[in-house]
Design an enzyme around this catalytic site. Structure first.
Site, PDB file in Angstrom:
ATOM      1  N   GLU A 285      36.448 -21.217  19.510  1.00  0.00           N
ATOM      2  CA  GLU A 285      35.265 -21.990  19.110  1.00  0.00           C
ATOM      3  C   GLU A 285      34.187 -20.968  18.824  1.00  0.00           C
ATOM      4  OE1 GLU A 285      35.119 -25.089  18.506  1.00  0.00           O
ATOM      5  OE2 GLU A 285      36.968 -25.785  19.452  1.00  0.00           O
ATOM      6  N   CYS A 319      25.509 -23.618  19.457  1.00  0.00           N
ATOM      7  CA  CYS A 319      26.354 -23.408  18.281  1.00  0.00           C
ATOM      8  C   CYS A 319      26.116 -24.518  17.272  1.00  0.00           C
ATOM      9  CB  CYS A 319      27.811 -23.381  18.706  1.00  0.00           C
ATOM     10  SG  CYS A 319      28.281 -24.819  19.663  1.00  0.00           S
TER      11      CYS A 319
HETATM   12  P1  NAD Z   1      29.779 -13.465  22.618  1.00  0.00           P
HETATM   13  O1  NAD Z   1      30.852 -13.526  21.605  1.00  0.00           O
HETATM   14  O2  NAD Z   1      28.898 -12.290  22.622  1.00  0.00           O
HETATM   15  O3  NAD Z   1      30.425 -13.539  24.095  1.00  0.00           O
HETATM   16  C1  NAD Z   1      31.275 -14.603  24.469  1.00  0.00           C
HETATM   17  C2  NAD Z   1      32.137 -14.149  25.635  1.00  0.00           C
HETATM   18  O4  NAD Z   1      33.022 -13.113  25.189  1.00  0.00           O
HETATM   19  C3  NAD Z   1      31.359 -13.546  26.804  1.00  0.00           C
HETATM   20  O5  NAD Z   1      31.940 -13.993  28.012  1.00  0.00           O
HETATM   21  C4  NAD Z   1      31.571 -12.064  26.609  1.00  0.00           C
HETATM   22  O6  NAD Z   1      31.458 -11.328  27.808  1.00  0.00           O
HETATM   23  C5  NAD Z   1      32.986 -12.039  26.103  1.00  0.00           C
HETATM   24  N1  NAD Z   1      33.415 -10.820  25.392  1.00  0.00           N
HETATM   25  C6  NAD Z   1      32.661  -9.909  24.747  1.00  0.00           C
HETATM   26  N2  NAD Z   1      33.463  -8.965  24.227  1.00  0.00           N
HETATM   27  C7  NAD Z   1      34.728  -9.288  24.522  1.00  0.00           C
HETATM   28  C8  NAD Z   1      36.000  -8.716  24.252  1.00  0.00           C
HETATM   29  N3  NAD Z   1      36.143  -7.591  23.551  1.00  0.00           N
HETATM   30  N4  NAD Z   1      37.108  -9.334  24.728  1.00  0.00           N
HETATM   31  C9  NAD Z   1      36.999 -10.479  25.424  1.00  0.00           C
HETATM   32  N5  NAD Z   1      35.836 -11.064  25.718  1.00  0.00           N
HETATM   33  C10 NAD Z   1      34.712 -10.474  25.270  1.00  0.00           C
HETATM   34  O7  NAD Z   1      28.957 -14.822  22.473  1.00  0.00           O
HETATM   35  P2  NAD Z   1      27.685 -15.305  23.314  1.00  0.00           P
HETATM   36  O8  NAD Z   1      26.503 -14.493  22.908  1.00  0.00           O
HETATM   37  O9  NAD Z   1      28.025 -15.391  24.746  1.00  0.00           O
HETATM   38  O10 NAD Z   1      27.507 -16.805  22.792  1.00  0.00           O
HETATM   39  C11 NAD Z   1      26.865 -17.135  21.604  1.00  0.00           C
HETATM   40  C12 NAD Z   1      27.867 -17.415  20.516  1.00  0.00           C
HETATM   41  O11 NAD Z   1      28.771 -18.439  20.936  1.00  0.00           O
HETATM   42  C13 NAD Z   1      27.216 -17.970  19.253  1.00  0.00           C
HETATM   43  O12 NAD Z   1      27.826 -17.383  18.119  1.00  0.00           O
HETATM   44  C14 NAD Z   1      27.531 -19.459  19.312  1.00  0.00           C
HETATM   45  O13 NAD Z   1      27.528 -20.116  18.066  1.00  0.00           O
HETATM   46  C15 NAD Z   1      28.888 -19.440  19.934  1.00  0.00           C
HETATM   47  N6  NAD Z   1      29.213 -20.738  20.551  1.00  0.00           N
HETATM   48  C16 NAD Z   1      30.137 -21.535  19.924  1.00  0.00           C
HETATM   49  C17 NAD Z   1      30.424 -22.791  20.457  1.00  0.00           C
HETATM   50  C18 NAD Z   1      31.423 -23.706  19.807  1.00  0.00           C
HETATM   51  O14 NAD Z   1      31.816 -24.689  20.431  1.00  0.00           O
HETATM   52  N7  NAD Z   1      31.859 -23.439  18.584  1.00  0.00           N
HETATM   53  C19 NAD Z   1      29.767 -23.220  21.618  1.00  0.00           C
HETATM   54  C20 NAD Z   1      28.834 -22.362  22.222  1.00  0.00           C
HETATM   55  C21 NAD Z   1      28.573 -21.121  21.679  1.00  0.00           C
END
Ligand code: NAD
Length: 506
Positions: A285, A319
């Site tokens: 997502e 999001c």
């Molecule tokens: P992010 O991608 O920076 O981090 C998400 C998660 O991934 C965190 O737990 C982070 O620690 C982890 N992560 C980072 N690098 C990683 C790696 N190499 N391997 C595995 N895990 C890793 O996102 P964020 O800043 O936490 O959230 C915001 C983003 O999430 C926005 O783009 C938003 O649109 C999206 N989002 C989407 C939905 C949806 O349902 N489509 C819902 C909420 C948020």
């Protein structure tokens, strides 16, 4: 189990819930600064390094610290989830469902306390925090029901002289990687869905909001979920995350977050490592650049309300947030005036004071949004906001509106994830639809119109996972509006819906 119904929201204009929320804030404030550990196989595990979680409204306040796992603890967590799978996957679906339902019931008993933690750790006001907690409760109860439903055999076509069966089975230990913006709902939803279905998980929470995840783990233990079924592993995403994703014993990955990290995970998950006996499944997502179209037949007051609520609820850090308002030229200026007036009237301040617009999540995010605003000034007309606000060092940014945004420009294409709205003027509905579809994302979208033919057309041609008509485009309810996007917004597995995997109709 009782029939599923969505957890109701409180009316904070009445005294009882208001007093209860204030009391919960007091209780939580008295507990700030504590330490919560990594949890593997039901036991606390000490780590050399810690993650410090702060209040974004007052960064000097430490909400709490959590352990920060290294690859050594990640290995132990995968081992625990793998070992627990043998027993958990064989338990009757009804037993698993009862336990997961119980998690929801226990969160419900502590709804305001969990919400108050969210207010202080994530900067959500009361309404947003309660909605997040309510969604977590809904996920537990909804997926408990789904687990019982999907345990029934899948119907097959009869064949003379044979007795054939098809049924779904749990697949193994998986990894759950949530974002910080729904610190409880998304973490809980992505964990309890597979667990209710007989799988086991390792949760790696987001580093901005790990304390909420730790409180969830207390409830998991209290509900009677066996040790090792849900493991809690705060740690650096770039290191521990890669390790968990690459691990040969990881069977599936539930990820919600940015497109960049999601694509990295999807790619890594497709590699087969030595000793890996399966193809991994990666459910994604990702981000959004969501548009609300307003045509000349719309109720403009209603449209302005929908835009403002979608753009600035939780500071635009959803999001599903409305980041593009696409207005037909004949009503563009009138709509812009209505939206500017409403956005300018929003009160800015701490979530604890229940202000409409609180701080953004972190110093990093604060800087990144301000940089996007600064770039945007060269690209379009800044008609509202654009500045940081200093109060207790909190990460506040004014509700911001750019007008005259070009559909192909950065303001209209790049996910900013903050309180920034781009207004785009188009000659007619036809062009509006084309502009709305003209990004790499396809998460949520909306149309404000009173023209039935256009509404029907939008249902067919506006390519988003969740389309809303004449209302705001955020706030999908579990079971009511199954949620998940197309294109670069995700693999469309529909959180809070009946789809098991792959695509589903909107
Ligand atoms: P992010 O991608 O920076 O981090 C998400 C998660 O991934 C965190 O737990 C982070 O620690 C982890 N992560 C980072 N690098 C990683 C790696 N190499 N391997 C595995 N895990 C890793 O996102 P964020 O800043 O936490 O959230 C915001 C983003 O999430 C926005 O783009 C938003 O649109 C999206 N989002 C989407 C939905 C949806 O349902 N489509 C819902 C909420 C948020």
């Amino acid at each position: 189990m009782e029939p599923f119904r969505n957890e109701p929201y409180s009316d904070f204009s009445t005294a009882a819930p208001r007093d209860a929320y204030l009391e919960a804030l007091d209780t939580v404030t008295s507990k700030l600064g504590g330490h919560v550990p990594v949890v593997i196989d039901g036991k606390p595990v000490a780590t050399d390094v810690r993650i410090t979680s702060i209040d974004p409204a007052n960064p000097d306040v430490v909400v709490g610290t959590t352990g920060s796992a290294s690859r050594a603890e990640a290995q132990l967590a995968i081992d625990a989830a793998k070992a627990a799978f043998t027993d958990w996957s064989r338990r009757p679906a009804a037993e698993r469902a009862d336990l997961v339902h119980r998690i929801g019931d226990l969160i419900a008993e502590r709804k305001f306390e969990m919400s108050a933690w969210m207010t202080l750790e994530a900067g959500k006001n009361w309404v947003e925090a309660e909605a997040d907690v309510a969604e977590a409760i809904d996920f537990c109860r909804y997926y408990a029901h789904q687990a019982v439903r999907i345990a029934e055999p899948v119907p097959v076509v009869g064949y003379p002289g044979e007795s054939n069966e098809s049924f779904l089975i749990p697949i193994g230990p998986g990894v759950v990687i949530p974002p910080w913006n729904f610190p409880l709902a998304i973490l809980v939803g992505m964990a309890v869905a597979p667990v209710a279905a007989g799988n086991t998980v390792v949760i790696k929470p987001a580093s901005n909001t790990p304390v909420l995840g730790a409180h969830f783990m207390d409830i998991v233990a209290e509900a009677g979920i066996p040790d090792g079924v849900i493991n809690f592993l705060p740690g650096p995403g770039s290191d521990v995350g890669d390790f968990l994703v690459d691990h040969p014993d990881t069977r599936f990955i539930n990820f919600t977050g940015s497109k960049e990290v999601g694509l990295r995970i999807a790619q890594r998950a497709s590699a087969v490592h030595p000793g890996q006996p399966w193809l991994k499944r990666a459910f994604m997502e990702l981000g959004g650049k969501n548009a609300l179209i307003v045509d000349e037949t719309a109720d403009l007051e209603n449209a302005a309300d929908a835009i403002v609520r979608g753009a600035y609820g939780y500071q635009g850090q959803k999001c599903s947030a409305c980041s593009r308002a696409i207005a037909v030229a004949s009503i563009h200026d009138e709509l812009l005036d209505l939206v500017v007036a409403r956005a300018a009237a929003l009160e800015i301040g701490p979530g604890a004071e229940n202000k409409s617009v609180g701080p953004v999540i972190s110093a990093v995010q604060h800087r990144s949004i301000l940089e996007e605003i600064s770039r945007g000034r060269d690209e379009a007309n800044l008609v509202l906001g654009g500045e940081a606000i200093d109060r207790d060092g909190g990460f506040y940014i004014e509700p911001t509106i750019f007008a005259g945004v070009r559909p192909e420009g950065r303001l209209a294409q790049h996910e900013i994830f903050g309180p920034v709205l781009s207004f785009i003027s188009v000659p007619d509905f036809e062009e509006a639809l084309s502009v709305a579809n003209g990004t790499e994302y396809g998460l949520t979208g909306g149309l404000c119109s009173s023209d039935p033919e256009r509404i029907e057309r939008a249902k067919r041609e506006f390519h988003v996972g969740n389309l809303y008509i004449n209302r705001k485009i955020t706030g999908a309810l579990v079971g009511v509006q199954p949620f998940g996007g197309f294109k670069m917004s995700g693999s469309n597995s529909k959180a809070g819906g009946q789809t098991i995997c792959g695509s589903s109709p909107r």
